[in-house]
Design a protein around this motif. Sequence first.
Motif, mmCIF file in Angstrom:
data_model
loop_
_atom_site.group_PDB
_atom_site.id
_atom_site.type_symbol
_atom_site.label_atom_id
_atom_site.label_comp_id
_atom_site.label_asym_id
_atom_site.label_seq_id
_atom_site.Cartn_x
_atom_site.Cartn_y
_atom_site.Cartn_z
ATOM 1 N N MET A 1 7.931 1.987 4.473
ATOM 2 C CA MET A 1 8.546 1.589 3.217
ATOM 3 C C MET A 1 9.672 2.561 2.907
ATOM 4 O O MET A 1 9.499 3.772 3.003
ATOM 5 C CB MET A 1 7.483 1.598 2.120
ATOM 6 C CG MET A 1 7.955 1.324 0.736
ATOM 7 S SD MET A 1 8.118 -0.393 0.209
ATOM 8 C CE MET A 1 6.753 -1.219 0.955
ATOM 9 N N LEU A 6 10.359 2.500 -3.080
ATOM 10 C CA LEU A 6 9.089 2.957 -3.642
ATOM 11 C C LEU A 6 9.315 3.826 -4.882
ATOM 12 O O LEU A 6 8.600 3.693 -5.877
ATOM 13 C CB LEU A 6 8.283 3.709 -2.582
ATOM 14 C CG LEU A 6 6.819 3.962 -2.904
ATOM 15 C CD1 LEU A 6 6.098 2.693 -3.321
ATOM 16 C CD2 LEU A 6 6.134 4.581 -1.713
ATOM 17 N N THR A 67 3.196 -1.405 -4.767
ATOM 18 C CA THR A 67 3.659 -1.583 -3.389
ATOM 19 C C THR A 67 4.285 -2.960 -3.193
ATOM 20 O O THR A 67 5.295 -3.093 -2.489
ATOM 21 C CB THR A 67 2.497 -1.374 -2.395
ATOM 22 O OG1 THR A 67 1.974 -0.059 -2.585
ATOM 23 C CG2 THR A 67 2.949 -1.535 -0.962
ATOM 24 N N SER A 71 8.077 -3.695 -2.017
ATOM 25 C CA SER A 71 8.442 -4.578 -0.892
ATOM 26 C C SER A 71 9.571 -5.526 -1.282
ATOM 27 O O SER A 71 10.500 -5.757 -0.509
ATOM 28 C CB SER A 71 7.237 -5.388 -0.430
ATOM 29 O OG SER A 71 6.253 -4.544 0.091
#
Length: 128
Positions: A1, A6, A67, A71
């Motif tokens: 990621m 994030l 999360t 994404s």
Amino acid sequence: MEPLALTIAVLLAKGAVEHTGALAGGAIYNVVGRLMTLVGKRFTGDPDASRALDAARRHPEDPREVTTLASHLERHLQSDGAFAKALQDVLDTTKDDPEAQHVVMTVQDHASIGKVATFGTVKGDVSF
């Protein structure tokens, strides 16, 4: 990621703002407000991404929600360099405010490192 995705996902989660707000005064609220405006506009027309943003803000303690938001952010960052630059520019404005910069750097470090532990005096072996 991607760490930028994030970091922004964590900052946008309602709980991150509540926990860091006292530390950084109003500066972090301004930064998060600007990020929300940019992300909200970018997610217009993308109902899945919009739902992920809403879910992460409602349940900031749920790493799955944060999360999932990250994404969606990552997908948009990769497809739109101007969007990525605009978000990074907002984060860069915290360089003028040491307390806000501390919050952003703390979030970025946690996003990049994964796990962080703080120890006082340790005698003996430590393993992770």
